[in-house]
Every structure is written in C-alpha cells, then in structure tokens.
Write an enzyme that holds these catalytic residues in place. Structure first.
Site, PDB file in Angstrom:
ATOM      1  N   ARG A  49      -7.998   5.071   1.102  1.00  0.00           N
ATOM      2  CA  ARG A  49      -9.003   3.738   1.645  1.00  0.00           C
ATOM      3  C   ARG A  49      -8.610   2.019   1.065  1.00  0.00           C
ATOM      4  NH1 ARG A  49     -10.951   5.545   6.427  1.00  0.00           N
ATOM      5  NH2 ARG A  49     -10.172   7.775   6.858  1.00  0.00           N
TER       6      ARG A  49
ATOM      7  N   ARG B 143       0.423  -1.369  -0.138  1.00  0.00           N
ATOM      8  CA  ARG B 143       0.198  -0.082   0.142  1.00  0.00           C
ATOM      9  C   ARG B 143       1.239   1.040   0.070  1.00  0.00           C
ATOM     10  NH1 ARG B 143      -3.585  -0.968   5.117  1.00  0.00           N
ATOM     11  NH2 ARG B 143      -1.918  -1.594   5.404  1.00  0.00           N
TER      12      ARG B 143
ATOM     13  N   GLY C 180     -24.891   0.761  17.414  1.00  0.00           N
ATOM     14  CA  GLY C 180     -24.284   0.027  18.156  1.00  0.00           C
ATOM     15  C   GLY C 180     -23.226   0.357  18.677  1.00  0.00           C
TER      16      GLY C 180
ATOM     17  N   TRP D   7     -18.826  -8.219   1.948  1.00  0.00           N
ATOM     18  CA  TRP D   7     -17.762  -8.009   2.404  1.00  0.00           C
ATOM     19  C   TRP D   7     -16.787  -8.763   2.549  1.00  0.00           C
ATOM     20  CZ3 TRP D   7     -19.903  -3.671   6.472  1.00  0.00           C
ATOM     21  CH2 TRP D   7     -20.910  -2.961   5.100  1.00  0.00           C
TER      22      TRP D   7
ATOM     23  N   HIS E  16     -21.284  10.926   9.745  1.00  0.00           N
ATOM     24  CA  HIS E  16     -20.300  11.321   9.387  1.00  0.00           C
ATOM     25  C   HIS E  16     -19.121  12.770   9.577  1.00  0.00           C
ATOM     26  CE1 HIS E  16     -22.851   8.266   7.599  1.00  0.00           C
ATOM     27  NE2 HIS E  16     -21.416   7.359   6.972  1.00  0.00           N
TER      28      HIS E  16
HETATM   29  N1  GLN Z   1     -23.510  -1.667  14.606  1.00  0.00           N
HETATM   30  C1  GLN Z   1     -22.205  -1.399  13.603  1.00  0.00           C
HETATM   31  C2  GLN Z   1     -21.639  -0.071  14.108  1.00  0.00           C
HETATM   32  O1  GLN Z   1     -22.551   0.481  15.023  1.00  0.00           O
HETATM   33  C3  GLN Z   1     -22.752  -0.618  12.537  1.00  0.00           C
HETATM   34  C4  GLN Z   1     -21.764  -0.598  11.268  1.00  0.00           C
HETATM   35  C5  GLN Z   1     -22.766   0.061   9.651  1.00  0.00           C
HETATM   36  O2  GLN Z   1     -23.909  -0.244   9.582  1.00  0.00           O
HETATM   37  N2  GLN Z   1     -22.009  -0.186   9.028  1.00  0.00           N
HETATM   38  O3  GLN Z   1     -20.637   0.251  13.963  1.00  0.00           O
END
Ligand code: GLN
Ligand code: ZN
Length: 742
Positions: free
Chosen positions: A498, A5, A415, A544, A677
């Site tokens: 990334r 990388r 989460g 993924w 974000h």
């Molecule tokens: N449970 C995950 C978190 O809160 C969900 C992440 C996601 O939606 N990509 O990080």
C-alpha cells in the site's frame, strides 16, 4: 516500490496467484538493481544494500532471526519461506493456513507502518540470513563499495512487544550473538561497512537502555567490516555523548532534524571517528539549499577532512522515487522539488562542492516570498477570542438538546458509506473526460439519495451524506484549496504493497469557493433528521501532506484552519446544523521527544478550535479520531471542546474509555461499538455488552452509538445488517436505562 510501483503490482499479483514465486523474486531483484544504479549514476561513493523488503524491513529482521510466532509454524519446506513471511504480514498467503496477522504500527513519526516483532521471555534467535546475504552478493556484482545495513539490536528490541510482559531488553545478550554471527558473515563477503540503524537514540531513553547501548557496542567491536552507527529523525541531544563514545568507527547524524547536535558534536567526537552528516532531507520533497548546507558543513570539512562523510538524513523510503516522471507540475514548482533520485545527486553535488571549496547561491528557493498579504494580516491579528466558542459546553448542550431533541444513546455513523464499483467507475470516467460534470454530479446525487434512504430505513438518528464524491479525505480538500500541488507518481509506501500519494503544500492556503456546501445542502434537503457536514481537520490535512519548510508548521495549520473556518461558516449559513471535523491524525503528529509535546499539542488544539470557534451555540461540532492511544493526550482532546467526539474503541473492548473515565471527560462521546475493518457482522448482544460497559465508564447522558470508523471499505449488505443491529442495541439500552430510572 519502484518508479511505477512495480513491487506493488508484482506482490498483489503474486497474492492473487497470477505470478509465481520465482517471477516475484525476479521483479524484486530488478528493482534493487535499478535503485543501486540510481546511486551509482549519481556518483555516490558507497551504495547501500540489505535494506530491501518484500513487505517490511522490520519483518525481514524478525524472519532472519527466526522470530516467527507459533501460529505461523510450518514443516520446513523451502518454497514455503515467503508464504510464512507473508502470512505474518497479512494473515494469509498463497500457501499455508490463515492466522491473525502480526500487529502493525507506525515507524517513528513517519506514515510508514512496520510489523511489530512478537517476543517472549527466553526467546531463542536462530539466524537464517541467506536472503539478506544474497542481496549483498547481488550488490557486490555492481561495485565493491557496498555498505550493508541492518536495524541495530537495541532499536529492534525497542520496537518489539512481549506477550508475557517480560522486558525485551533481557533478550539483548542472546540477540547480540546473532549480530556477531552476521558481522562475521558480512566480513566473509569482503564488505567494508555495516551500518547499524539505531534511531531510538533520538528518543527519551530509560537508563537501562542507555547501558544496553554501551554493553552491546563494546561487544560488537568489529573485525574486517567496520561499523557505522546511524541515527535519524530527531536530535540526539542528551544521547549525543553516548552515541559519540560508543566504540564504533563511524557515526551518522540526521542534521536536518537534529540541527542542535551540530554545535556540540565536534567537541565530543573521538579523534579516530568518521562523522557522516545527513544533510539532504529524506523526509520531504524540497530541493536542498546547497549553499546553506555548504556554509554549515565547511567547518566540519576543515576539522575532519577525510573523516567527513555526506549523506541523506535517513533512508529514502519516505519520499517518492523520481521527479523526472512528473510531467504536469508547473516548472516553477517542479524546479523546487527533489525526489529520491534527485536527492542522491544532491548528496554527490554537495560533496564535490565542499571538496572544491566553491558553491553558488541557489536561486529563488523560497516559494512565495511575499505570501498572501491579507491572510498573513489575519493570522497576525488572531487573539484568544478567535479560538473560543461563544458559550461553554454546558450551555451549548442545553441549547442543542432543545434544538435536536435526540434520544439518549443517539445513533450515527462516521461519514463514509461503501465506495461501490459504480462510484469508482463514475469518478474515473469523469476524470478521463468520458462523463460530463453534470452527469457526474447527478450520479453522486443519486448515491447521496440512496445513502439517505438507507439510513432513514435503518432508523439512524443523525445522518451523513456518505462521501461518495471523495476519493481521499485529504486530497479532496487539497484540490479545492489554493496552495496545494499534486504529483502524478509521488507515491510513498505506507505498509506492504500500500502506498499513499501525499499532496504538497506549496504556498499559502486560501479557500476561495465553498467545497462541500452544495453536497451537504442537497443531502439535508432529502431528510428532516440532522445531516452532519463533513470536513477534514487542519492537523490531519497537515500530517498527511508534504509540508513547506520556509514557514512553521503551526502557521500552515492555522492557514488551513482559517480556510476550513470559512467552509464551516458557509455550511452553517446553508442550514447545516451539525458539522464534523475529522482529526484522525492528531496523535500521530506528536513529536518524538516528550519535551516537544506541549508546544505541538497547544497549536494543534488551537488550529482545531480556530476552524470551528465562530459557529452558533446551537451548531453541534463533532470530531472523529481512530487508532489513537488516548491516555497521553486526553487533556488535549478535552481542550478541543468538540460537542461530540467519536472514537475507535471496539477492538480494545472499550479499554480506551479508561482514559476518558479517569479524566472525567466532560463532553459527549461516541465509543465505536463495532470494528469496521472486518466484514464480520457483530451480534446485537455484543454491541449491547460494549455499551453497558461504556455506560459504566461514562455517564449515559454523554454517550452516542456509532461504528468505530467510516464504512467506505465495506460492502452494503454487511453495512446494512450491522447498522440495523446497532440501532436495535441502542434501543435496548434506552429501554434498560428508562426502566432503571423509574
Ligand atoms: N469521515 C471519514 C470517513 O468516514 C473519516 C475517516 C477516518 O477517520 N480516517 O471515512
Ligand atoms: Zn476513523
């Protein structure tokens, strides 16, 4: 990105101001040189050039065509060139003012993200091709056999967006002038082949775009440089004749994805045309079954002779670079893998064998010929009851309401909580062996304790443990399941600097031990409020990961679902009353062609349902999705039959809810009320407004209140502040609705 990388490190160093522009460009030059050397060493007849990007190859085109939105304009100064390019990509660079970055979206059905070109009616295109031409010149110092590559004009326009609602296709004539000029410049360098990538030929194309192909390629008929039209990622099907008949000297097909085209293409190919068959899979990490490929293409060799070329199915951007670096893979597994470098060698080897007319059977490519007998028996006997909750949502909702006694507009989070430096350091120390397992677990428990205390003092109704112990939502589970393998350097570019390192499904998936139960149980022991168990769903695990090719994706999804089901049941038995199964990747698994959607959605939904179906009515199943455009798949989302779904909607101002409103979505739903974000703390008023808007689209009894995704990339101060205001906003709404009903 380079074997280690290198490009990533150089870019990030440049953005931090640690590397000069000249040093960055030198690093880029070295990486290109190494990649061409790999192709030459493999014995390929043609090396491909002009596809290198410092950030994104679509952005390269936009920049080369002067498709630079006004907010990034600067006075002409040559050293600014790259900073303007990076500002378009990231909103900021070492020079120039910040501006809203261009939109990023997924490149077809890959996990690579490109920057969407921003066009407008009457858009002018001015050619600035020196960077691209310099790259070709660099390649020419190694060999005269250089094949230049560009995205084709139709695909470029298709991937663009117009702010003013005009049709990008209207810009085709103007854009073709630029391509003609490029073609002229390439000929000037003495380059013999120019490949134009038109992967949209594998999509459902409106008639006007098909006509666009005809007019464009009739006009682009080449001079000294010959054109190769390249397609990839799917079968051309109804567009195959169109592709064959366009007046260009060569056509490339992805016959890994487009097997169906193989039977038809010989009949349709004009007698002058070269056919390049992409037989080595550029989308996965398995060794090619050279024997099978040779069998398949022998008739083509007989029919076409010199007019047959062999290649990889698509660009090798989507696979890791070099398997030789992997020192920790079991040899049984390693010998079945091929990364980009090995794939180049495969292309060469296949061509040689075909020419000689001799090849041997590959030994033992099948991973696990018998498989797990018990698991396969279980899969074989699945019936409709395995996919259905005991009772319908209405009944479940009544039971759950009694059990949880939650207020209206119940508050929760998705989460994860901030992944602090301490968490990362503890994980690293544990991995390197300087922190014992017991000390690591204590550290994580400490984090959970803190997360619970924070949530209680903020006043959230439904809590989470915070996911401190997870590095990544797929790898974390993969590491605890049988059937997954992991690479050390298997990085693939996701966007810009990334990369992701997808785990590989190498055999049948089995869960032997509980994976999350002790964490959730510990977290629940700290509070009297409901604590959500937190799992990654089968489709996201699948999307993924690199997947197997010897059994269908559906079977792999169901294997994952059965593994998760065991975890779900263990969580339930341990006293966890709410379980969230995240499926952020559900929509990105959609096939490229619409006629394949139904089949995919059917088994994807079934896999989710299988993973949660046997729980008690009183156990509340949550799911979460982000970045999704829901209109296309709202029916499938309803069929998931999750008791609660939380989704991303704040950035689109709740517009995503339209789909749920129009569908009269029956179950509970938590539209994200702020964008995680950004570090900016939203105002209470803003969230109240969004919730009022949501309550107009969705009956208030169905609404939950939550951020729009996990909080792991955020810091604690802004998280605390934002969640406190969010809880206040929910209270305000409860109040408003209570008064309204008096
Ligand atoms: N449970 C995950 C978190 O809160 C969900 C992440 C996601 O939606 N990509 O990080
Ligand atoms: Zn999310």
């Amino acid at each position: 990105m380079g074997k280690q990388r290198e490009l990533k490190w150089a870019l990030e160093d440049y953005w931090r101001g640690g590397l000069s522009q000249e040093q960055l460009l030198t690093e880029a030059k070295d990486i290109r040189q190494q990649h061409w050397q790999v192709q030459l060493d493999a014995g390929l007849d043609w090396i491909t050039a002009g596809d290198f990007a410092l950030y994104d190859h679509v952005l390269n085109h936009s920049y080369m065509f002067s498709v630079v939105p006004e907010r990034f304009h600067v006075e002409q100064e040559s050293t600014w060139q790259w900073d303007t390019y990076f500002r378009m990509a990231r909103g900021r660079s070492t020079q120039g003012e910040d501006g809203a970055a261009c939109e990023m979206t997924k490149w077809f059905d890959t996990n690579y993200h490109y920057l969407v070109p921003e066009l407008k009616a009457g858009q002018a295109f001015h050619l600035k091709s020196d960077v691209w031409l310099d790259e070709l010149k660099q390649a020419l110092t190694l060999t005269p056999n250089v094949k230049a590559v560009l995205i084709g004009p139709l695909t470029y326009l298709w991937l663009s967006k117009t702010q003013d609602g005009s049709d990008p296709l209207d810009l085709l004539p103007a854009l073709l002038d630029v391509y003609a000029e490029l073609l002229h410049q390439v000929s000037g360098l003495g380059i013999q082949w120019l490949q134009l990538d038109e992967p949209i030929l594998g999509l459902d194309l409106p008639q006007a775009w098909k006509q666009g192909f005809e007019s464009a390629y009739n006009q682009l008929k080449s001079g000294a440089t010959q054109l190769m039209l390249a397609t990839y990622f799917s079968e051309l099907n109804d567009n195959l004749s169109l592709a064959c008949l366009l007046p260009v000297p060569a056509l490339h097909l992805d016959v890994v994805r487009g097997k169906g085209d193989l039977n038809k293409v010989l009949d349709r190919l004009p007698p002058y045309k070269i056919l390049s068959l992409g037989v080595v899979n550029g989308r996965n990490i398995w060794r090619t079954d050279e024997h099978a490929v040779c069998e398949t293409i022998t008739p083509f060799q007989e029919a076409l002779g010199e007019r047959l070329w062999i290649g990889s199915s698509c660009s090798l951007l989507h696979v890791p670079e070099d398997l030789d670096q992997e020192t920790q893979l079991h040899t049984d597994i390693k010998q079945r893998f091929a990364f980009a470098k090995q794939k180049c060698a495969e292309v060469s080897a296949i061509a040689t064998r075909i020419e000689k007319g001799t090849w041997e059977t590959n030994q033992d490519l099948a991973i696990n010929p018998k498989g797990n007998l018990e698991l396969n028996a279980r899969l074989a006997e699945l019936n409709e009851h395995d996919f259905r909750r005991h009772s319908a949502f209405e009944q479940r909702k009544a039971i759950q309401q009694q059990a949880f006694e939650l207020p209206a507009f119940a508050t929760t989070t998705i989460g994860s909580f901030p992944q602090t430096n301490e968490i990362r350091q503890a994980r690293l120390a544990y991995k390197q062996g300087s922190l014992s397992q017991a000390d690591y677990e204590d550290a994580m428990k400490q984090e959970i304790q803190q997360a619970v205390a924070e949530q209680e003092s903020i006043g959230l109704d439904v809590l989470v443990h915070g996911e401190a112990e997870r590095n990544d939502m797929v790898e974390y589970f993969g590491q605890q399941l049988d059937g997954y393998s992991f690479t050390q350097y298997g990085w693939v570019q996701s966007y810009g600097s990334r990369c992701v390192k997808p785990p590989v499904i190498t055999s049948d998936i089995v869960r032997n031990e509980p994976m999350t139960v002790r964490w959730s149980q510990y977290a629940q022991s700290l509070t009297s409020r409901p604590m959500k168990g937190m799992l990654t769903g089968p489709i996201t695990m699948l999307c993924w990961s690199f997947t197997r090719e010897d059994i269908p994706l559906k079977t792999q999804a169901f294997q994952l679902a059965l593994a998760l089901q065991k975890e779900v049941l263990d969580l339930e038995a341990a006293g966890i009353t709410m379980i969230q199964v995240d499926e952020p990747a559900l929509r990105e698994g959609l096939p490229l062609r619409k006629h394949d959607w139904q089949d995919y959605l059917r088994w994807a939904v079934d896999a989710f349902r299988l993973s949660v179906a046997p729980v008690k009515d009183s156990t509340q199943i949550h799911t979460h999705m982000c970045y999704a455009e829901f209109n296309d798949i709202i029916d499938a989302i309803a069929q998931l039959d999750a008791d609660v779904i939380t989704i991303e909607t704040s950035r689109s101002n709740m517009e995503l809810l339209d789909a749920f409103e129009a569908y009269a979505y029956p179950n509970d739903i938590g539209p994200g009320v702020y964008d995680i974000h950004s570090p900016i703390v939203p105002t209470q008023e803003w969230m109240v407004e969004l919730l009022r808007k949501a309550a107009k689209a969705i009956p208030p009894e169905q609404l939950w209140v939550n951020p729009d995704c996990g909080l792991k990339t955020r810091a604690w101060p802004e998280t605390r502040a934002a969640l406190t205001l969010m809880v206040n906003a929910a209270q305000q709404l409860r109040h408003e609705f209570a008064q309204a009903s008096v």
